[in-house]
Design an enzyme around this catalytic site. Structure first.
Site, PDB file in Angstrom:
ATOM      1  N   ASP A   1      25.181  38.269  40.317  1.00  0.00           N
ATOM      2  CA  ASP A   1      25.194  37.174  39.347  1.00  0.00           C
ATOM      3  C   ASP A   1      26.346  37.340  38.366  1.00  0.00           C
ATOM      4  OD1 ASP A   1      24.379  38.872  37.307  1.00  0.00           O
ATOM      5  OD2 ASP A   1      22.370  38.031  37.138  1.00  0.00           O
ATOM      6  N   ILE A   2      26.559  36.297  37.584  1.00  0.00           N
ATOM      7  CA  ILE A   2      27.707  36.230  36.683  1.00  0.00           C
ATOM      8  C   ILE A   2      27.379  36.978  35.400  1.00  0.00           C
ATOM      9  CG2 ILE A   2      29.226  34.672  35.390  1.00  0.00           C
ATOM     10  CD1 ILE A   2      28.449  32.520  37.556  1.00  0.00           C
TER      11      ILE A   2
ATOM     12  N   GLU B   1      22.683  31.310  38.020  1.00  0.00           N
ATOM     13  CA  GLU B   1      23.968  31.960  38.318  1.00  0.00           C
ATOM     14  C   GLU B   1      23.796  33.124  39.290  1.00  0.00           C
ATOM     15  OE1 GLU B   1      22.468  34.076  34.560  1.00  0.00           O
ATOM     16  OE2 GLU B   1      22.250  32.140  35.549  1.00  0.00           O
TER      17      GLU B   1
END
Length: 306
Positions: free
Chosen positions: A178-179, A221
């Site tokens: 994920d970001i 995300e």
């Protein structure tokens, strides 16, 4: 033996099964806007379907050795051919034959002599319905923003992939990513820029995707990659390549600001001998992702099997 009447595959492919050559020729000419395959018997048709993929079958009923009902029954009992729509086209007009054709799995029943325009319209309708169903399946299985598979599809395909890996005795690994600090991106630049970041990441994942890999947007995300025939060590190499590529990526915001972002990734290998679903490997990869986040972000962590 079945053969193609057109050398160039132009469009949808239709298989015509009829023991009368004249009927095959008439139907082949009438349906020449499609790619037409013909078979003079049920046996030839079933043999041909081992090597070719067709979108629609036009099937006669009265044939020697194996009649149309038996052919349809064999088609519907075969995992590879059971979903191919079958339209019966026959001189049989009695109610028993019509009822049996539908009971066997036919989707339409056309009597000879047929009206050419009516036949074309019914074939066209069926092929258009197929396209609509394909689009609906795609919408149900993909994330509209990123064009990646969604969580629902991942849950379904992971079981199939695991079964295949067990059968072929090939490694299977998983990456969750994920970001980093994505909330800060949304809070600072707005949700449109946040969406642009998600799309940019998805596009990079597609670039790194190998033919057998399955890439999904798992939620928000967060993304998941299923990697067949891949050990935990190899999955770490894949993850590092993705991480470095994202680290060097720059996105220009509407206000002309050059935005950079990073991702954290967790990876694990499925224990094919002891695990019958993907959940434990998913949990290990998620734990590895958490470790990557807790120990500095913008890194890859791998959770090995005990």
């Amino acid at each position: 033996m079945a053969h193609s009447k057109n050398l160039i595959y132009k469009n949808k492919t239709i298989l015509i099964i009829d023991d009368t050559v004249a009927n095959l020729d008439i139907l082949g000419e009438l349906l020449k806007q499609y790619d037409v395959i013909d078979a003079i018997s049920g046996e030839d048709a079933l043999c041909a379907l081992e090597d070719i993929k067709v979108d629609l079958i036009l099937l006669d009923i009265v044939m020697p050795n194996m009649d149309g009902f038996e052919v349809c029954q064999k088609l519907k009992s075969n995992q590879t051919t059971k979903d191919i729509p079958v339209m019966f086209i026959t001189a049989q007009t009695d109610e028993y034959s019509i009822e049996k054709a539908y009971d066997m799995g036919g989707i339409d029943y056309i009597t000879k002599p047929f009206k050419p325009k009516e036949l074309l319209a019914r074939v066209k309708r069926e092929l258009q319905l197929q396209e609509l169903q394909t689009k609906l399946k795609l919408l149900a299985s993909t994330d509209p923003m990123t064009r990646l598979y969604n969580r629902r599809y991942f849950t379904k395909i992971s079981k199939h992939t695991l079964d295949l890996s067990k059968r072929e005795k090939q490694n299977l690994s998983i990456i969750i990513l994920d970001i980093d600090k994505f909330k800060n991106v949304n809070d600072t630049y707005g949700h449109q820029v946040g969406d642009d970041v998600i799309i940019a990441l998805a596009n990079k994942l597609i670039e790194h995707q190998r033919k057998s890999d399955i890439v999904c947007r798992y939620g928000g995300e967060e993304f998941v990659i299923l990697l067949p025939n891949t050990s935990s060590k190899s999955s770490e190499i894949v993850a590092q390549k993705i991480r470095k590529d994202i680290e060097s990526l720059t996105i220009k915001t509407p206000s002309n600001i050059n935005l950079k972002f990073t991702i954290s990734l967790g990876a694990s290998q499925v224990d094919l001998e002891n695990e019958n679903n993907i959940e434990l490997a998913l949990k290990r990869a998620d734990d590895a992702l958490y470790e990557a986040k807790e120990t500095g972000r913008n890194k890859v962590c791998v959770k090995l099997l005990n």
